[in-house]
Design a protein around this motif. Sequence first.
Motif, PDB file in Angstrom:
ATOM      1  N   ASP A  43      -9.664 -27.594  99.557  1.00 44.81           N
ATOM      2  CA  ASP A  43      -9.980 -28.109  98.216  1.00 44.81           C
ATOM      3  C   ASP A  43     -11.388 -27.691  97.790  1.00 44.81           C
ATOM      4  O   ASP A  43     -11.617 -27.333  96.632  1.00 44.81           O
ATOM      5  N   LEU A  44     -12.315 -27.745  98.721  1.00 45.74           N
ATOM      6  CA  LEU A  44     -13.694 -27.331  98.461  1.00 45.74           C
ATOM      7  C   LEU A  44     -13.748 -25.868  98.050  1.00 45.74           C
ATOM      8  O   LEU A  44     -14.367 -25.509  97.038  1.00 45.74           O
ATOM      9  N   ILE A  45     -13.089 -25.021  98.810  1.00 47.10           N
ATOM     10  CA  ILE A  45     -13.099 -23.586  98.529  1.00 47.10           C
ATOM     11  C   ILE A  45     -12.465 -23.308  97.161  1.00 47.10           C
ATOM     12  O   ILE A  45     -13.023 -22.558  96.353  1.00 47.10           O
ATOM     13  N   ALA A  47     -12.083 -25.328  94.572  1.00 44.76           N
ATOM     14  CA  ALA A  47     -12.930 -25.840  93.488  1.00 44.76           C
ATOM     15  C   ALA A  47     -14.127 -24.922  93.261  1.00 44.76           C
ATOM     16  O   ALA A  47     -14.467 -24.604  92.113  1.00 44.76           O
ATOM     17  N   PHE A  48     -14.761 -24.491  94.331  1.00 43.92           N
ATOM     18  CA  PHE A  48     -15.927 -23.612  94.207  1.00 43.92           C
ATOM     19  C   PHE A  48     -15.534 -22.304  93.528  1.00 43.92           C
ATOM     20  O   PHE A  48     -16.214 -21.840  92.613  1.00 43.92           O
ATOM     21  N   GLU A  49     -14.435 -21.713  93.991  1.00 39.64           N
ATOM     22  CA  GLU A  49     -14.002 -20.435  93.425  1.00 39.64           C
ATOM     23  C   GLU A  49     -13.582 -20.558  91.966  1.00 39.64           C
ATOM     24  O   GLU A  49     -13.672 -19.588  91.220  1.00 39.64           O
ATOM     25  N   TYR A  53     -17.779 -27.153  90.167  1.00 41.05           N
ATOM     26  CA  TYR A  53     -18.791 -27.507  91.154  1.00 41.05           C
ATOM     27  C   TYR A  53     -18.901 -29.002  91.392  1.00 41.05           C
ATOM     28  O   TYR A  53     -19.309 -29.422  92.469  1.00 41.05           O
ATOM     29  N   THR A  55     -16.269 -31.064  91.590  1.00 45.99           N
ATOM     30  CA  THR A  55     -15.220 -31.311  92.583  1.00 45.99           C
ATOM     31  C   THR A  55     -15.614 -30.693  93.924  1.00 45.99           C
ATOM     32  O   THR A  55     -15.380 -31.290  94.984  1.00 45.99           O
ATOM     33  N   ALA A  56     -16.221 -29.521  93.892  1.00 44.59           N
ATOM     34  CA  ALA A  56     -16.681 -28.881  95.130  1.00 44.59           C
ATOM     35  C   ALA A  56     -17.723 -29.757  95.828  1.00 44.59           C
ATOM     36  O   ALA A  56     -17.682 -29.919  97.052  1.00 44.59           O
ATOM     37  N   ALA A  60     -17.294 -31.293  99.512  1.00 44.43           N
ATOM     38  CA  ALA A  60     -18.288 -31.012 100.546  1.00 44.43           C
ATOM     39  C   ALA A  60     -18.832 -32.314 101.127  1.00 44.43           C
ATOM     40  O   ALA A  60     -19.015 -32.448 102.347  1.00 44.43           O
ATOM     41  N   LEU A  98     -21.062 -21.689 101.687  1.00 41.09           N
ATOM     42  CA  LEU A  98     -19.617 -21.914 101.730  1.00 41.09           C
ATOM     43  C   LEU A  98     -18.969 -21.020 102.790  1.00 41.09           C
ATOM     44  O   LEU A  98     -18.066 -21.459 103.508  1.00 41.09           O
TER      45      LEU A  98
END
Length: 117
Positions: A43-45, A47-49, A53, A55-56, A60, A98
Amino acid sequence: MTLEAFYNTIGSDYNAVLTRMGNSEKMLGKFVRKFKNDKTTDDLIAAFENGDYETAFRAAHTLKGLCANLGLDKLHASSAELTEALRNTVADNAAELLKVVRADRDFIVDALAQLDE
């Protein structure tokens, strides 16, 4: 691989984590094995992509707490650093951090695969 050997392999303090889990190796084993199916890093990856940010950051932060509870020290440290890099604005090094989080997670998941062999 034993649970203690797993924690030694990933560079974490088995006895400290075991104490945190009420000295129950059964409970510790149950919860740490669940980590390999946890989707927080994915989910982090994602959201970041996608440039999400906020949500990222939340992912995190969640990952950091999960790793603290399970004694996944290296991933805890890298996710804590990424959390701070995402806290208010996206730091210039966030993408590199990341990558470290992803590599640390993959290392743990690979070690977990050996846990039951």
